[in-house]
Write a protein that holds these residues in place. Structure first.
Motif, mmCIF file in Angstrom:
data_model
loop_
_atom_site.group_PDB
_atom_site.id
_atom_site.type_symbol
_atom_site.label_atom_id
_atom_site.label_comp_id
_atom_site.label_asym_id
_atom_site.label_seq_id
_atom_site.Cartn_x
_atom_site.Cartn_y
_atom_site.Cartn_z
ATOM 1 N N HIS A 13 0.761 -1.155 0.061
ATOM 2 C CA HIS A 13 0.084 0.106 0.031
ATOM 3 C C HIS A 13 0.992 1.324 0.089
ATOM 4 O O HIS A 13 0.271 2.414 0.096
ATOM 5 C CB HIS A 13 -1.038 0.040 1.022
ATOM 6 N N GLN A 14 2.052 1.128 -0.144
ATOM 7 C CA GLN A 14 3.049 2.387 -0.364
ATOM 8 C C GLN A 14 3.982 2.062 -1.581
ATOM 9 O O GLN A 14 4.099 3.152 -2.171
ATOM 10 C CB GLN A 14 3.971 2.511 0.947
ATOM 11 N N ILE A 15 4.188 0.939 -2.014
ATOM 12 C CA ILE A 15 5.140 0.780 -3.208
ATOM 13 C C ILE A 15 4.779 1.373 -4.287
ATOM 14 O O ILE A 15 5.337 1.693 -5.186
ATOM 15 C CB ILE A 15 5.475 -0.589 -3.337
ATOM 16 N N PRO A 16 3.174 1.248 -4.652
ATOM 17 C CA PRO A 16 3.033 1.956 -5.750
ATOM 18 C C PRO A 16 3.182 3.414 -5.917
ATOM 19 O O PRO A 16 3.685 3.877 -7.059
ATOM 20 C CB PRO A 16 1.302 1.612 -5.640
ATOM 21 N N PHE A 17 3.124 4.148 -4.896
ATOM 22 C CA PHE A 17 3.331 5.572 -4.885
ATOM 23 C C PHE A 17 4.965 5.838 -4.912
ATOM 24 O O PHE A 17 5.641 6.824 -5.548
ATOM 25 C CB PHE A 17 2.706 6.544 -3.864
ATOM 26 N N ILE A 18 5.562 4.855 -4.265
ATOM 27 C CA ILE A 18 7.088 5.019 -4.060
ATOM 28 C C ILE A 18 7.725 4.830 -5.367
ATOM 29 O O ILE A 18 8.652 5.629 -5.886
ATOM 30 C CB ILE A 18 7.593 4.219 -3.057
ATOM 31 N N GLU A 19 7.146 3.822 -6.126
ATOM 32 C CA GLU A 19 7.628 3.564 -7.550
ATOM 33 C C GLU A 19 7.617 4.974 -8.350
ATOM 34 O O GLU A 19 8.481 5.276 -9.107
ATOM 35 C CB GLU A 19 7.082 2.424 -8.373
ATOM 36 N N GLU A 20 6.557 5.608 -8.287
ATOM 37 C CA GLU A 20 6.253 6.950 -9.021
ATOM 38 C C GLU A 20 7.248 8.001 -8.515
ATOM 39 O O GLU A 20 7.395 8.823 -9.334
ATOM 40 C CB GLU A 20 4.773 7.228 -8.584
ATOM 41 N N LEU A 21 7.936 7.944 -7.738
ATOM 42 C CA LEU A 21 8.677 8.967 -7.191
ATOM 43 C C LEU A 21 9.901 8.908 -7.984
ATOM 44 O O LEU A 21 10.505 10.033 -8.118
ATOM 45 C CB LEU A 21 9.171 8.867 -5.505
ATOM 46 N N SER A 22 10.270 7.899 -8.608
ATOM 47 C CA SER A 22 11.651 7.980 -9.118
ATOM 48 C C SER A 22 11.510 8.733 -10.616
ATOM 49 O O SER A 22 12.449 9.064 -11.171
ATOM 50 C CB SER A 22 11.990 6.359 -9.681
ATOM 51 N N VAL A 23 10.202 8.934 -11.225
ATOM 52 C CA VAL A 23 10.107 9.855 -12.418
ATOM 53 C C VAL A 23 10.560 11.340 -12.012
ATOM 54 O O VAL A 23 10.518 12.200 -13.216
ATOM 55 C CB VAL A 23 8.833 9.504 -12.953
ATOM 56 N N PHE A 24 10.323 11.751 -10.881
ATOM 57 C CA PHE A 24 10.282 13.103 -10.710
ATOM 58 C C PHE A 24 11.956 13.692 -10.884
ATOM 59 O O PHE A 24 13.057 12.926 -10.581
ATOM 60 C CB PHE A 24 10.085 13.665 -9.358
ATOM 61 N N THR A 25 12.065 14.726 -11.528
ATOM 62 C CA THR A 25 13.479 15.118 -12.241
ATOM 63 C C THR A 25 14.509 15.468 -10.813
ATOM 64 O O THR A 25 15.618 15.249 -10.948
ATOM 65 C CB THR A 25 13.335 16.291 -12.977
ATOM 66 N N ASP A 26 13.824 15.820 -9.697
ATOM 67 C CA ASP A 26 14.684 16.281 -8.582
ATOM 68 C C ASP A 26 15.070 14.848 -7.813
ATOM 69 O O ASP A 26 15.859 14.886 -6.724
ATOM 70 C CB ASP A 26 13.770 16.921 -7.314
ATOM 71 N N VAL A 27 14.606 13.475 -8.110
ATOM 72 C CA VAL A 27 14.842 12.589 -7.409
ATOM 73 C C VAL A 27 15.853 11.692 -8.179
ATOM 74 O O VAL A 27 15.808 11.387 -9.424
ATOM 75 C CB VAL A 27 13.602 11.601 -7.266
ATOM 76 N N ASP A 28 17.138 11.277 -7.427
ATOM 77 C CA ASP A 28 18.149 10.521 -7.949
ATOM 78 C C ASP A 28 18.021 9.086 -7.589
ATOM 79 O O ASP A 28 18.514 8.285 -8.453
ATOM 80 C CB ASP A 28 19.586 11.334 -7.248
ATOM 81 N N ARG A 29 17.517 8.892 -6.200
ATOM 82 C CA ARG A 29 17.637 7.550 -5.838
ATOM 83 C C ARG A 29 16.552 7.243 -4.917
ATOM 84 O O ARG A 29 16.190 8.059 -4.082
ATOM 85 C CB ARG A 29 19.002 7.451 -5.195
ATOM 86 N N VAL A 30 15.693 6.184 -4.940
ATOM 87 C CA VAL A 30 14.632 5.665 -4.175
ATOM 88 C C VAL A 30 15.280 4.100 -3.595
ATOM 89 O O VAL A 30 15.360 3.489 -4.329
ATOM 90 C CB VAL A 30 13.424 5.710 -5.163
ATOM 91 N N VAL A 31 15.090 4.130 -2.360
ATOM 92 C CA VAL A 31 15.430 3.038 -1.845
ATOM 93 C C VAL A 31 14.469 2.592 -0.676
ATOM 94 O O VAL A 31 14.114 3.301 -0.034
ATOM 95 C CB VAL A 31 16.977 2.978 -1.110
ATOM 96 N N VAL A 32 14.124 1.375 -0.732
ATOM 97 C CA VAL A 32 13.027 0.805 0.320
ATOM 98 C C VAL A 32 14.012 -0.145 1.097
ATOM 99 O O VAL A 32 14.574 -1.186 0.598
ATOM 100 C CB VAL A 32 11.779 -0.026 -0.081
ATOM 101 N N ILE A 33 13.925 -0.011 2.522
ATOM 102 C CA ILE A 33 14.827 -1.011 3.518
ATOM 103 C C ILE A 33 13.779 -1.617 4.423
ATOM 104 O O ILE A 33 13.085 -0.923 5.025
ATOM 105 C CB ILE A 33 15.862 -0.160 4.346
#
Length: 352
Positions: A13-33
């Motif tokens: 219930h969070q991964i779907p929006f977290i995946e979308e964050l990577s398309v923003f130009t300001d975002v270089d890296r998205v990591v889930v731990i």
């Protein structure tokens, strides 16, 4: 910008929006731990969180030690990094990673459900917060709480952090089946057959309405009682049992209304799934997802403290059966604009 999400398990219930964050130009890296992919009891309920590890442009670190997380932190020294934790002191593994982050000049946030009032009153949660969490509040910039009921509660604890109402989101699925054309209103329940979900009280009311077709997906401690009560039902009842998650949307499309009658639900992601399929939604006022039903176009919230409230709301739905079916596409359009993974990701980034 680096975005790190520390979770107790991989959240569908969070991964779907977290995946979308990577398309923003300001975002270089998205990591889930996370220390694990999923819990065994969730697997038994049909959850398959392992499938989420296949999403693109998101790094996953599973069962990581403190040393692994330290290496992650060291890799982004001096960079613009945001760490979001599932609670402050809610999960032991996450706590150790949170404490380690205090050695770095990161921005930090909490993503949390509201206090679980089903077992303990709010004053006990407040006492626990004061004793265990308060000392860490000064290190956090954001708190994202599901729904809006407890926004003021968390703002009370600190003026430093930015407290925002937030929502869970689910993978977007397109509706593929036609709207039901049956004479009876078709009502669906999806969830565990437990006391907290209040399924017995719901069934006692809905099963006595001959104007309904009632479907129940799930299993649990109250299943035998439901089966016994079903012998006296006036409604047409289908007990689906436990179903794999990937079949829920197909079942939903065969119904008009979803009911979530819980005594407490931190959110209730089944509401998101139902709205994206165009269903009308009825929830109790103790469900976090009732936040999505501000407009009666999407659904109605009933008052759990009133013995007649659910009955009256269902009667309203029966009387408006044709309208509910005519407005399916309007709810789908609303969902795309407000609760899709793209919409949630945009809201998240807009508020950083």
């Amino acid at each position: 910008m680096n975005l790190f999400f520390f979770q107790n398990c991989i959240s569908p219930h969070q991964i779907p929006f977290i995946e979308e964050l990577s398309v923003f130009t300001d975002v270089d890296r998205v990591v889930v731990i996370a220390p694990r992919v999923d819990y065994d009891d969730r697997k038994l309920m049909g959850w398959k969180a392992s499938n989420l590890l296949k999403v693109s442009n998101v790094e996953f670190i599973i069962a990581s030690s403190v040393d692994q997380v330290k290496k992650l932190y060291e890799s982004c020294k001096g960079e613009d990094t945001y760490c979001f934790f599932s609670g402050i002191n809610a999960f032991a593994e996450v706590v150790s990673w949170m404490k380690l982050s205090l050695n770095y000049p990161f921005k930090r946030g909490v993503i949390t459900e509201p206090p679980l009032l089903y077992h303990y009153p709010l004053w006990q949660h407040s006492l626990r917060f004061a004793l265990k969490d308060w000392k860490y509040v000064k290190h956090f910039n954001y708190l994202l709480v599901m729904g809006d009921e407890f926004v003021n509660y968390y703002r009370f604890w600190s003026k430093r952090w930015k407290v925002l109402p937030f929502i869970y989101c689910t993978e977007w699925k397109e509706r593929t089946l036609p709207v039901p054309i049956t004479e009876k209103l078709k009502v669906l329940y999806v969830g565990s057959f437990s006391d907290r979900k209040n399924v017995v009280a719901m069934f006692s009311i809905l099963s006595q309405k001959s104007e309904l077709e009632l479907g129940l997906v799930g299993d649990g401690e109250k299943r035998t009682l439901i089966e016994t009560m079903n012998k006296e039902a006036k409604a047409k009842v289908i007990l689906y049992g436990m179903q794999p998650m990937n079949r829920i949307s197909e079942i939903m499309q065969q119904y008009d209304v979803l009911v979530l009658p819980s005594k407490h639900d931190g959110w209730g992601a089944v509401v998101n799934e139902a709205l994206t399929m165009g269903l009308y939604v009825v929830t109790s006022n103790h469900c976090g997802a009732s936040y999505l039903l501000k407009d009666r176009q999407q659904g109605i919230v009933f008052n759990l403290e009133s013995s007649s409230s659910l009955n009256n709301v269902i009667d309203t739905c029966i009387a408006n059966r044709d309208w509910i079916r005519k407005t399916v596409n309007e709810r789908i359009a609303w969902s795309k604009d407000h609760i899709s993974c793209k919409a949630v990701a945009h809201y998240f980034m807009q508020n950083l």
